[in-house]
Design an enzyme around this catalytic site. Structure first.
Site, PDB file in Angstrom:
ATOM      1  N   ASP A 254      -1.810  -5.534  -5.898  1.00  0.00           N
ATOM      2  CA  ASP A 254      -2.464  -5.351  -4.604  1.00  0.00           C
ATOM      3  C   ASP A 254      -3.977  -5.306  -4.823  1.00  0.00           C
ATOM      4  O   ASP A 254      -4.634  -6.332  -4.836  1.00  0.00           O
ATOM      5  CB  ASP A 254      -1.939  -4.058  -3.977  1.00  0.00           C
ATOM      6  CG  ASP A 254      -2.228  -3.934  -2.499  1.00  0.00           C
ATOM      7  OD1 ASP A 254      -3.235  -4.497  -2.037  1.00  0.00           O
ATOM      8  OD2 ASP A 254      -1.463  -3.253  -1.808  1.00  0.00           O
TER       9      ASP A 254
ATOM     10  N   ARG B 290      12.783   2.085  -0.657  1.00  0.00           N
ATOM     11  CA  ARG B 290      12.847   1.586  -2.033  1.00  0.00           C
ATOM     12  C   ARG B 290      14.185   0.904  -2.349  1.00  0.00           C
ATOM     13  O   ARG B 290      14.239  -0.070  -3.074  1.00  0.00           O
ATOM     14  CB  ARG B 290      12.616   2.735  -3.005  1.00  0.00           C
ATOM     15  CG  ARG B 290      12.715   2.356  -4.468  1.00  0.00           C
ATOM     16  CD  ARG B 290      12.526   3.559  -5.382  1.00  0.00           C
ATOM     17  NE  ARG B 290      11.258   4.211  -5.191  1.00  0.00           N
ATOM     18  CZ  ARG B 290      10.141   3.901  -5.836  1.00  0.00           C
ATOM     19  NH1 ARG B 290      10.153   2.925  -6.703  1.00  0.00           N
ATOM     20  NH2 ARG B 290       9.023   4.554  -5.605  1.00  0.00           N
TER      21      ARG B 290
ATOM     22  N   GLU C 207       4.937  -6.711 -13.248  1.00  0.00           N
ATOM     23  CA  GLU C 207       4.561  -5.887 -12.102  1.00  0.00           C
ATOM     24  C   GLU C 207       5.411  -6.253 -10.895  1.00  0.00           C
ATOM     25  O   GLU C 207       5.763  -7.420 -10.720  1.00  0.00           O
ATOM     26  CB  GLU C 207       3.085  -6.131 -11.732  1.00  0.00           C
ATOM     27  CG  GLU C 207       2.105  -5.361 -12.565  1.00  0.00           C
ATOM     28  CD  GLU C 207       1.955  -3.924 -12.099  1.00  0.00           C
ATOM     29  OE1 GLU C 207       2.891  -3.353 -11.503  1.00  0.00           O
ATOM     30  OE2 GLU C 207       0.884  -3.358 -12.341  1.00  0.00           O
ATOM     31  N   ASP C 208       5.706  -5.260 -10.066  1.00  0.00           N
ATOM     32  CA  ASP C 208       6.385  -5.564  -8.809  1.00  0.00           C
ATOM     33  C   ASP C 208       5.400  -6.178  -7.825  1.00  0.00           C
ATOM     34  O   ASP C 208       5.683  -7.170  -7.172  1.00  0.00           O
ATOM     35  CB  ASP C 208       7.068  -4.326  -8.219  1.00  0.00           C
ATOM     36  CG  ASP C 208       6.139  -3.122  -8.081  1.00  0.00           C
ATOM     37  OD1 ASP C 208       4.944  -3.221  -8.435  1.00  0.00           O
ATOM     38  OD2 ASP C 208       6.615  -2.076  -7.615  1.00  0.00           O
TER      39      ASP C 208
ATOM     40  N   PHE D  95       1.846  -4.363   4.431  1.00  0.00           N
ATOM     41  CA  PHE D  95       2.568  -3.375   3.636  1.00  0.00           C
ATOM     42  C   PHE D  95       4.027  -3.773   3.593  1.00  0.00           C
ATOM     43  O   PHE D  95       4.637  -4.033   4.627  1.00  0.00           O
ATOM     44  CB  PHE D  95       2.407  -1.968   4.215  1.00  0.00           C
ATOM     45  CG  PHE D  95       2.681  -0.907   3.204  1.00  0.00           C
ATOM     46  CD1 PHE D  95       1.660  -0.400   2.439  1.00  0.00           C
ATOM     47  CD2 PHE D  95       3.971  -0.451   2.995  1.00  0.00           C
ATOM     48  CE1 PHE D  95       1.909   0.573   1.470  1.00  0.00           C
ATOM     49  CE2 PHE D  95       4.228   0.514   2.039  1.00  0.00           C
ATOM     50  CZ  PHE D  95       3.193   1.028   1.275  1.00  0.00           C
TER      51      PHE D  95
END
Length: 95
Positions: free
Chosen positions: A24, A86, A20-21, A73
């Protein structure tokens, strides 16, 4: 969470690592893990580059964590905000 593409490989008896990046809330993995478990893999491990432990809403604990980060964020290195940021080569916290 919508699964738009079924798994092609049979995972029965195989060791699986989910990369996973960012983890959260944990929602995606919470819904995805049972689908993997239906295929009876030998083991399932979760590795994530970024982990927000204070944002977790579902019981998910990655086995391998690159960095724990605060409830902020972040964008860059594949992470985006409304399709922006991105392609940044570093990770930045939005102000």
């Amino acid at each position: 969470v919508n699964i738009t593409m079924p798994l092609k490989d049979n995972l029965n008896g195989k060791d699986v690592i989910i990369l996973e990046d960012i983890v959260d809330s944990g929602k995606t993995l919470f819904y995805f893990l049972p689908l993997l478990k239906e295929q009876h893999p030998a083991s399932i491990k979760i590795a994530t580059l970024l982990f927000k432990p204070k944002s977790i809403q579902y019981i998910i604990q990655p086995h391998y964590i690159g960095f724990e980060i605060p409830e902020a964020f972040v964008v860059g290195y594949g992470l985006d905000y409304n399709e922006l940021g991105r392609n940044l080569t570093d990770i930045y916290q939005l102000a």
